[in-house]
Design an enzyme around this catalytic site. Sequence first.
Site, PDB file in Angstrom:
ATOM      1  N   THR A 161       0.857  -1.184   0.000  1.00 46.20           N
ATOM      2  CA  THR A 161       0.000   0.000   0.000  1.00 46.20           C
ATOM      3  C   THR A 161       0.893   1.235   0.000  1.00 46.20           C
ATOM      4  O   THR A 161       2.059   1.149   0.358  1.00 46.20           O
ATOM      5  CB  THR A 161      -0.902   0.014   1.268  1.00 46.20           C
ATOM      6  OG1 THR A 161      -1.628  -1.210   1.351  1.00 46.20           O
ATOM      7  CG2 THR A 161      -1.897   1.156   1.265  1.00 46.20           C
ATOM      8  N   ARG A 189     -12.615  -8.497  -3.582  1.00 51.71           N
ATOM      9  CA  ARG A 189     -12.114  -8.318  -2.218  1.00 51.71           C
ATOM     10  C   ARG A 189     -11.830  -6.839  -1.952  1.00 51.71           C
ATOM     11  O   ARG A 189     -11.244  -6.144  -2.760  1.00 51.71           O
ATOM     12  CB  ARG A 189     -10.843  -9.135  -2.004  1.00 51.71           C
ATOM     13  CG  ARG A 189     -10.245  -8.996  -0.602  1.00 51.71           C
ATOM     14  CD  ARG A 189      -9.148  -7.946  -0.537  1.00 51.71           C
ATOM     15  NE  ARG A 189      -8.479  -7.902   0.771  1.00 51.71           N
ATOM     16  CZ  ARG A 189      -7.565  -6.996   1.111  1.00 51.71           C
ATOM     17  NH1 ARG A 189      -7.210  -6.063   0.247  1.00 51.71           N
ATOM     18  NH2 ARG A 189      -7.008  -7.022   2.302  1.00 51.71           N
ATOM     19  N   VAL A 190     -12.273  -6.367  -0.800  1.00 52.03           N
ATOM     20  CA  VAL A 190     -12.003  -4.999  -0.358  1.00 52.03           C
ATOM     21  C   VAL A 190     -11.338  -5.067   1.004  1.00 52.03           C
ATOM     22  O   VAL A 190     -11.836  -5.735   1.915  1.00 52.03           O
ATOM     23  CB  VAL A 190     -13.306  -4.168  -0.279  1.00 52.03           C
ATOM     24  CG1 VAL A 190     -13.024  -2.796   0.321  1.00 52.03           C
ATOM     25  CG2 VAL A 190     -13.927  -4.023  -1.659  1.00 52.03           C
ATOM     26  N   GLY A 191     -10.204  -4.412   1.146  1.00 56.46           N
ATOM     27  CA  GLY A 191      -9.487  -4.382   2.415  1.00 56.46           C
ATOM     28  C   GLY A 191      -9.737  -3.105   3.182  1.00 56.46           C
ATOM     29  O   GLY A 191     -10.768  -2.445   3.012  1.00 56.46           O
ATOM     30  N   THR A 211      -1.022   0.246   6.431  1.00 57.30           N
ATOM     31  CA  THR A 211      -0.550  -0.679   5.406  1.00 57.30           C
ATOM     32  C   THR A 211      -0.317  -2.041   6.042  1.00 57.30           C
ATOM     33  O   THR A 211       0.327  -2.143   7.084  1.00 57.30           O
ATOM     34  CB  THR A 211       0.761  -0.185   4.749  1.00 57.30           C
ATOM     35  OG1 THR A 211       1.319  -1.241   3.956  1.00 57.30           O
ATOM     36  CG2 THR A 211       1.787   0.256   5.768  1.00 57.30           C
ATOM     37  N   GLY A 214      -5.119  -6.052   5.570  1.00 55.11           N
ATOM     38  CA  GLY A 214      -6.245  -5.176   5.828  1.00 55.11           C
ATOM     39  C   GLY A 214      -7.373  -5.772   6.634  1.00 55.11           C
ATOM     40  O   GLY A 214      -8.073  -5.063   7.363  1.00 55.11           O
TER      41      GLY A 214
END
Length: 292
Positions: A161, A189-191, A211, A214
């Site tokens: 990140t 996928r979403v972190g 970072t 997540g």
Amino acid sequence: MSHAPALILHGGAGARRERNYDAEVVHMRQVVEAMKARLDAGASALDVAVEAVVMLEDSGLYVAGRGASPNLAGAYELDASLMDGATRKAGAVAALQGFRNPVVAARAVMDRTPHIMLAGEGAALFAHDRGLEPIGDEAAWFTRAGQGEDNHPPGTLSHGTVGCCVLDIQGRLAAATSTAGVFGKMPGRVGDTPIPAAGTWADERTATSCTGQGEYFIRVAAAAQVGWRVEAGQPLAEATQGVIDQIGGMGGDGGLIALDRDGNIAAPFNSQGMKRAWLTTGGQIGVEVFGR
């Protein structure tokens, strides 16, 4: 009343000691130097946070923007968020495909819609309608320079990140974060990165960008928790380390950067390394990857 500006940025936790990061060290210093000039000229914390992250995205040196890694289906789904501490306004995009700078799209969501987050096809349609720059030829655009960045075995949540936290001469704080997410992620996928409070936070006291893995940062509201701890009276260093210790205790790894309204800087991590650079209120610039 004028304040001495400060900032801190990161190019991701998960750095490995067997890799050479000379290019990233040089680039991060260049970003800080460019943003110092912007701050000295009176630019706002939010503008500088976004501009710094754009430079990180465009470099191809980190797992964000041009350095993104594809998901399991071979698609590039990018996430970003930002937050303005003075107003508590926030903007985010999740699983955005086809556009050059997700942090710019997140800024547009904040400035041009009544919403905080747009995702997937809706985010792409919005970015198109706002005239944001498309990627075009993915094969020519994405460098995949971030491949091999993680220090995790196959099948685990390896990551990367970029982010920036800023204090401007008016005493305002802001933070922005951008990522391609964990390596080999499932489509959709979403972190934590596009979620204000989890991956990004800014209020009147602190600004934070996270970072790491997540899923763990979401579970503890990591970025906002730093702000809440400082509001409760903890010094920034103690507050940030407490959050990383909590994540480590759950089995997660990563790091975060944070800045408070007095210009204090913190960057704890529990991974092998975390690429980061900073500007102090005294005007000193520093860059580090592995040292604590």
